[in-house]
Design an enzyme around this catalytic site. Structure first.
Site, PDB file in Angstrom:
ATOM      1  N   LYS C  99      20.511   1.644 -25.110  1.00  0.00           N
ATOM      2  CA  LYS C  99      21.049   0.567 -25.935  1.00  0.00           C
ATOM      3  C   LYS C  99      20.204   0.527 -27.205  1.00  0.00           C
ATOM      4  CE  LYS C  99      21.188  -4.443 -26.302  1.00  0.00           C
ATOM      5  NZ  LYS C  99      20.936  -5.721 -25.661  1.00  0.00           N
ATOM      6  N   GLY C 160      19.411 -15.126 -27.459  1.00  0.00           N
ATOM      7  CA  GLY C 160      18.689 -16.255 -26.884  1.00  0.00           C
ATOM      8  C   GLY C 160      19.194 -17.619 -27.302  1.00  0.00           C
ATOM      9  N   ALA C 186      24.645 -10.780 -26.228  1.00  0.00           N
ATOM     10  CA  ALA C 186      23.855 -11.793 -26.929  1.00  0.00           C
ATOM     11  C   ALA C 186      24.638 -13.050 -27.263  1.00  0.00           C
ATOM     12  CB  ALA C 186      23.240 -11.250 -28.219  1.00  0.00           C
ATOM     13  N   GLY C 187      24.037 -14.119 -26.904  1.00  0.00           N
ATOM     14  CA  GLY C 187      24.600 -15.394 -27.304  1.00  0.00           C
ATOM     15  C   GLY C 187      25.473 -16.055 -26.269  1.00  0.00           C
ATOM     16  N   ASN C 208      21.935 -12.048 -20.313  1.00  0.00           N
ATOM     17  CA  ASN C 208      20.554 -12.045 -19.840  1.00  0.00           C
ATOM     18  C   ASN C 208      19.981 -13.460 -19.839  1.00  0.00           C
ATOM     19  OD1 ASN C 208      17.550 -10.062 -20.631  1.00  0.00           O
ATOM     20  ND2 ASN C 208      17.930 -11.620 -19.123  1.00  0.00           N
ATOM     21  N   THR C 209      19.780 -14.001 -21.054  1.00  0.00           N
ATOM     22  CA  THR C 209      19.126 -15.310 -21.173  1.00  0.00           C
ATOM     23  C   THR C 209      19.801 -16.396 -20.344  1.00  0.00           C
ATOM     24  OG1 THR C 209      18.483 -14.709 -23.417  1.00  0.00           O
ATOM     25  CG2 THR C 209      18.307 -17.031 -22.820  1.00  0.00           C
TER      26      THR C 209
END
Lengths: 88, 375, 262
Positions: C99, C160, C186-187, C208-209
């Protein structure tokens, strides 16, 4: 055996009776003093690192696992020892 | 990769059966989608979509207003030469038709250009028949050189060229390309073009792409409606435009919807395209490709052209004449087809304004002074 | 015959369209449970220097062997650095997926499209399965597609931030115009946001986050798995026509009724 790209092979080392003195190398960006010349493989063993869990860059060249014992560190060598960590 | 590959995927498609099986609810669903796919275009071209014509028109109007506003670009065609080596059965310039053949001299080109420029038009479309010995690249380059002192945008509607030939004309000052496949039906195409270089279907279908590759700023495609079933022809036209738009996003793609008109030779088109049909094609196309232009020529009557303005038209010809030298001379040789809307530019502009549209004569002007470009 | 929906990347068939990360967990020991409840087949890791003083256990030990590793080039600020990290990651011997994350913006962690394209061109040629992380920029995505990327990973919102699909419209354009898989990365802060991304037609989501930071990360991973599945099913089912009555102030096709002159 001929030196390859500036690295000393173990045979060459043993052929030199003087041997290297204490030498300064850069490991993971930090200067370190090695009291004796040591192969990458031996270095990892000393640090208790499993060969399968790290990748090595020696003087900006990636070294394969099978060759760890072949490369011996010299003065001013730079070594990067990396592993996978958590990331997104 | 060429559009021909996409065509082949549909060449033996059972259009009649498929269109028959479409339901009204499928038509309604296609109409309400934000982004239409190929199948949706075909659905909106089906008979079952006809009851929704007003809905299609309203949506097409909204989309056109959002993407293009109330602006209509005007241009006029200039026929440079009607010499032709092709035997197209449907065309007034067919080599077998006994008509007066003419090719404009550079002097005559200048006179014609001056006359047209008086109207205020800045965009011109130059046309020729296919006769390389009479009107080849060098002749065209010579004409373009003259024309660019009068006009800021020069489009060509001539026989298909190789990429480097398009490149030469672009270097001389051409920025737009119009080329109609006439019919996308490969087998029918062969019977309509029994002899002459135009017989090469593949070479012609790839011409718009070669134009894009060579650097044309805008490319216009279309089929001559009436030669084959208009539903499949409109479908292929839409596919062709979408292919070009997707592959060459920097090129302005537009379509034309020329309907067969009476011409010398008396060819009778096999299929009729009613006004209602044309409106369906136009609105379906606008929904399928919101950002592609739609050009309407003077084949259509003044009344009809005025009526379809809100439905997605972006470019119109005005003060047209389809005979060589027709803008300046009465003895101008035969016309390619009969014109229906005979309004001059001034009249057109007034009509547009009264209908709430802004006629625009000039879209762009080339930045570099192209007078000294080596041709 | 049952229709199997899978996503193919780099020759691998993926039946789960939820990718997960390994960052920000309170403890790496959670990872096997997260992996299980998420049903994910792809998991990201980062590459960092070993800390000789206190080296923790290798994160790989916690990752099920059946999962496809997706190392990222986090830390890279230029294409050269990303390429270097990619080659190092490959040397670990856990596969050739990478990635590409090239970020020189420490405030928002927004990626550098230009450097990302450069890195992709080189790494794709070297045989990597390249998944580049980008702003949802159509031109950049096209360049990546031409360069041989296996997919494109546009951000939904800054890393994040958990703000959801702030870039929804732009992602939609990518989904329409780009041929290779679009993986929203993301996000994404809530399962409903992942669901929405899939409903729009995204090929997969990377989360992830939102999982690591949940009160119950294992349960949240399961929720995301359900959400991604729901969104994907909805997309495949194809939403029906939303009937809109045409608000016709005046009809546009009335002129057709006055007899057809043809």
């Amino acid at each position: 055996m001929r030196a390859v790209n500036g690295f000393c092979t173990l045979n060459e080392m043993s052929a030199n009776p003087k041997g290297p003195e204490k030498m300064v190398v850069v490991i993971n960006g930090k200067q370190e003093e090695l009291t004796e010349s040591i192969s990458i493989g031996a270095f990892l063993v000393r640090k208790k690192l499993d060969f399968d869990t790290v990748v090595i860059e020696h003087n900006r060249r990636i070294i394969n696992k099978e060759d760890f014992h072949k490369f011996v560190m010299k003065e001013n060598d730079s070594l990067e020892v990396l592993r996978f960590v958590g990331g997104g | 990769m060429s559009f021909y590959q996409s065509y082949l995927g549909y060449r033996d498609f059972p259009f009649a059966q498929y269109l028959d099986a479409i339901t009204e609810s499928q038509a309604a669903a296609a109409l309400s989608k934000e982004r239409l796919k190929e199948q949706d275009l075909l659905t909106l071209l089906s008979p079952q979509a006809e009851p929704f014509l007003e809905d299609m028109a309203q949506k097409a109007h909204r989309l056109t207003m959002n993407q293009f506003g109330s602006v209509i670009f005007l241009f006029t065609p200039m026929y440079l030469s009607n010499f032709c080596t092709n035997h197209c059965v449907y065309c007034g310039f067919n080599v077998r038709n006994k008509i007066g053949r003419r090719r404009l001299s550079f002097d005559e080109v200048e006179k014609e250009a001056a006359k047209i420029a008086e109207t205020g038009l800045k965009h011109i479309l130059i046309l020729t028949g296919e006769a390389k010995k009479k009107a080849g690249i060098e002749y065209l380059q010579g004409c373009v050189k003259i024309l660019k002192t009068y006009f800021t945008s020069i489009a060509i509607e001539i026989y298909p060229l190789e990429t480097d030939e398009y490149g030469k004309l672009i270097a001389s000052g051409v920025d737009s390309l119009t080329i109609f496949q006439e019919t996308y039906n490969e087998r029918l195409y062969e019977t309509l073009h029994p002899k002459g270089p135009k017989r090469d279907y593949r070479f012609r279908i790839d011409a718009p792409e070669r134009g894009c590759m060579a650097g044309m700023r805008s490319v216009n495609v279309g089929a001559l409606l009436g030669l084959d079933n208009w539903r499949s022809e409109a479908f292929f036209t839409g596919l062709h435009a979408e292919y070009l738009q997707r592959k060459y996003p920097e090129v302005e793609i537009s379509i034309s919807l020329p309907r067969m008109r009476p011409q010398v030779g008396g060819f009778q088109p096999k299929f009729t395209v009613s006004d209602r049909n044309l409106v369906q094609i136009m609105t379906a196309f606008r929904l399928f490709l919101p950002r592609a232009g739609i050009t309407v020529s003077t084949r259509e009557s003044a009344v009809f052209r005025d009526s379809i303005l809100p439905l997605g038209v972006t470019k119109m010809s005005a003060g047209s004449c389809t005979s060589v030298g027709g803008h300046t001379s009465k003895e101008s040789g035969s016309s390619q087809f009969e014109i229906s809307d005979e309004r001059g530019v001034g009249e057109m502009a007034t009509a547009l304004a009264s209908l709430g549209f802004q006629p625009v004569y000039k879209d762009w002007q080339p930045m570099e002074a192209r007078g000294d470009e080596s041709v | 015959m049952k229709y199997e929906d899978y996503l193919e990347i780099g020759g691998t068939k993926l039946f789960s369209r939820l990718f997960i990360g390994t960052g920000k967990y309170a403890s790496d020991a959670l990872i096997p449970q997260i992996a299980e409840s998420s049903g994910s087949q792809v998991i990201t890791v980062a590459l960092r220097r070993v800390d000789f003083e206190s080296h923790t256990e290798n994160v790989i030990k916690h990752i099920p062997k059946t999962m496809q590793l997706l190392p990222n080039t986090s830390g890279a600020r230029t294409s050269d650095e990303a390429i270097r990290i990619a080659r190092l990651a490959k040397a670990m011997g856990c596969g050739n997926w990478i990635k590409i994350e090239v970020i020189s913006d420490n405030k928002y962690l927004l990626p550098d499209g230009y450097e990302t394209v450069k890195a992709t061109e080189i790494l794709a040629r070297e045989g990597f399965v390249v998944l580049p992380y980008i702003n949802p920029d159509l031109m950049v995505a096209k360049q990546l597609q031409n360069a041989g990327a296996a997919a494109v990973m546009p951000l939904g919102a800054p890393i994040g931030s958990n703000r959801g699909l702030k870039t929804g419209e732009m992602i939609r354009i990518l989904i329409d115009e780009i041929d290779i898989p679009i993986i929203v990365d993301a996000g994404i802060g809530k399962p409903s946001q992942a669901c929405r991304a899939m409903e729009m037609g995204a090929s997969a989501c990377l989360v992830n986050t939102a999982i690591a930071g949940a009160n119950d990360p294992v349960r949240m991973a399961g929720a995301f798995a359900d959400a991604v599945r729901a969104g994907r099913s909805a997309f495949l089912a194809g939403p029906g026509a939303s009937r809109k009555t045409a608000s016709a102030s005046s009809p546009l096709t009335g002129f057709l009724d006055f007899g057809d002159p043809r």
